[in-house]
Scaffold this active site. Structure first.
Site, short mmCIF file in Angstrom:
data_model
loop_
_atom_site.label_atom_id
_atom_site.label_comp_id
_atom_site.label_asym_id
_atom_site.label_seq_id
_atom_site.Cartn_x
_atom_site.Cartn_y
_atom_site.Cartn_z
N SER A 1 0.75 -1.26 0.18
CA SER A 1 0.10 -0.01 -0.09
C SER A 1 0.87 1.28 -0.13
CB SER A 1 -0.96 -0.02 1.13
OG SER A 1 -0.26 0.14 2.32
N HIS B 1 -5.50 -4.37 -1.39
CA HIS B 1 -5.34 -3.24 -2.29
C HIS B 1 -5.30 -3.61 -3.78
CE1 HIS B 1 -4.66 0.25 0.29
NE2 HIS B 1 -4.29 -0.66 1.24
N LYS C 1 -12.60 -1.74 0.51
CA LYS C 1 -11.94 -0.81 -0.56
C LYS C 1 -12.47 -0.76 -1.78
CE LYS C 1 -7.74 -0.98 2.41
NZ LYS C 1 -7.17 -2.13 2.96
C1 LIG Z 1 -7.08 -2.74 4.52
C2 LIG Z 1 -6.41 -3.77 4.59
C3 LIG Z 1 -6.92 -4.77 5.44
C4 LIG Z 1 -7.69 -4.76 6.60
O1 LIG Z 1 -9.09 -4.45 5.97
P1 LIG Z 1 -10.54 -4.35 6.65
O2 LIG Z 1 -11.55 -4.86 5.62
O3 LIG Z 1 -10.53 -2.62 6.57
O4 LIG Z 1 -10.35 -4.57 8.15
C5 LIG Z 1 -6.14 -5.86 5.71
N1 LIG Z 1 -5.01 -6.01 4.80
C6 LIG Z 1 -4.57 -5.19 3.76
C7 LIG Z 1 -3.31 -5.52 3.08
C8 LIG Z 1 -5.22 -4.08 4.26
O5 LIG Z 1 -4.81 -3.04 3.05
#
Ligand SMILES: *Cc1c(COP(=O)(O)O)cnc(C)c1O
Length: 396
Positions: free
Chosen positions: A183, A211, A242
């Protein structure tokens, strides 16, 4: 009783502020989308959401969420295995498996929970978890909850991964664990090479597609599509929070017996509430959309390409990216904060990141592209970066 602790916390918080690490929240008073209104009254263009496909406020998902409430009610008031499973949850799990080309799926309240609950039921002290050094905090926490031997390899470094795999040969099971897209840099895990090493050293593979799902690969099926290894990854975790609409919800999808065991033993699944029907129904509508067209992926990919090319042409130092994350390298922490605030004054909402979120001396502004951005949004962003970049001597 609280007095002593209050003192301690106040000191700690002051320390965080002094170090310049105190996180403030900016308040948005409009729906999440490309152009948002913030509480100070300004309209700004949003380049820091994980809203990669522009679905956070998509009419079809809003409609499906409302429909879900009407037909299935507001909340579940139960974990899945007691009385928290509706037809909607089962349909959504099936659609996720179809999307990723996997055998079965288990839903969680968030991907943080999916990652928190995936290791402990499957691996014991006899086993080895071999984890990329830049993996998400939730993977790190999940690994901590399990007694397996831990190995770490440098980000996407295949020589180091091979070293660690050799060291772990005496263990019963080995699993290589990696984020799909990282990220802060926007690079992706070299899944083709990881897959070869996994075969050579008899290891399983787990990828966190938070991501990359919806984003990476021609049709957005993630890193297994990009590297043409669909069906070869044992465990995929991901989020509905996301690219996939941005509300809430996580999942683990993969081999049938693995998912079956998680339903029996995964603690965040057994001891935490089921996702609400509106989220499940909107999720179903979203995966239906993904099956119908790649319009959003096409737009996102062309937006990303356009933005990166124009920013490079303007003279900015951009990290090579394979995702919708574009890291504009500034190297200096103070500069990253100053530049982000000047960009906000120009109507561009981006965040500057610096140590400890990224390595020392690698401060940057992270720009996140979206299919929700129109060409004029991108042009306005590039123009603002160029103006502020010249003012601050970042470019000539
Ligand atoms: C955002 C993210 C998470 C967490 O996801 P949520 O559904 O918001 O708890 C886990 N792993 C990665 C790589 C992320 O970018």
């Amino acid at each position: 009783m609280y007095g002593k602790m209050k003192n301690h916390l106040q000191k700690e918080i002051a320390g965080i502020k002094e170090a310049g690490l105190y996180k403030e929240e900016r308040i948005i008073v409009s729906p999440q989308k490309a152009d948002i209104k913030i509480s100070t009254g300004e309209d700004v263009l949003n380049f820091c959401a994980n809203n990669y496909l522009g679905l956070s406020n998509h009419p079809r998902l809003v409609e499906a969420a409302i429909e879900g409430i009407k037909t299935h009610g507001y909340g579940m008031s139960s974990v899945r295995f007691i009385c928290g499973t509706q037809d909607l949850h089962k349909t959504l799990e099936k659609k996720i498996a179809e999307f990723f080309g996997t055998e079965d799926t288990i839903l969680y309240a968030a991907c943080f929970d999916a990652n928190g609950g995936v290791f402990e039921p499957l691996f014991t002290a006899e086993d080895a978890i071999i984890s990329d050094s830049l993996n998400h905090a939730s993977i790190i926490d999940g690994v901590r909850l399990c007694k397996a031997q831990r190995y770490r390899y440098k980000n996407a470094d295949m020589e180091d991964l091979e070293e660690q795999l050799k060291k772990a040969q005496d263990q019963r099971f080995r699993i290589i664990v990696t984020d799909g897209a990282f990220s802060m840099d926007g690079n992706v895990a070299p899944m083709d090479k990881i897959n070869k090493l996994a075969k050579k050293y008899d290891a399983l593979i787990m990828v966190d597609e938070c991501h990359s799902a919806g984003v990476v690969g021609r049709t957005g099926r993630g890193v297994t599509e990009l590297f043409d290894i669909r069906g070869e990854v044992d465990i995929i975790t991901g989020t509905l929070g996301k690219a996939f609409g941005g509300a809430i919800g996580g999942f683990t999808t993969g081999k049938k017996e693995i998912i079956e065991m998680l339903r029996q033993r995964s603690r965040p699944y057994l001891f935490s509430n089921s996702i609400p029907p509106m989220v499940a129904n909107a999720g179903i509508a979203m995966f239906d959309m993904m099956a119908e067209t790649t319009e959003l992926q096409d737009k996102l990919h062309s937006n990303t390409k356009y933005f990166v090319e124009k920013m490079k042409a303007a003279g900015f130092d951009i990290k090579p990216t394979k995702s919708a994350i574009c890291a504009v390298m500034l190297y200096d922490a103070k500069l990253s904060q100053l530049m982000a605030s000047k960009l906000l004054a120009e109507g561009i909402y981006v965040i500057g990141f610096y140590y400890p979120v990224v390595p020392k001396g690698e401060a940057r502004i992270r720009v996140q592209l979206s299919a929700g951005h129109e060409r004029e949004h991108l042009d306005k962003c590039i123009k603002a970066f160029t103006k502020v970049g010249k003012e601050l001597g970042v470019i000539e």
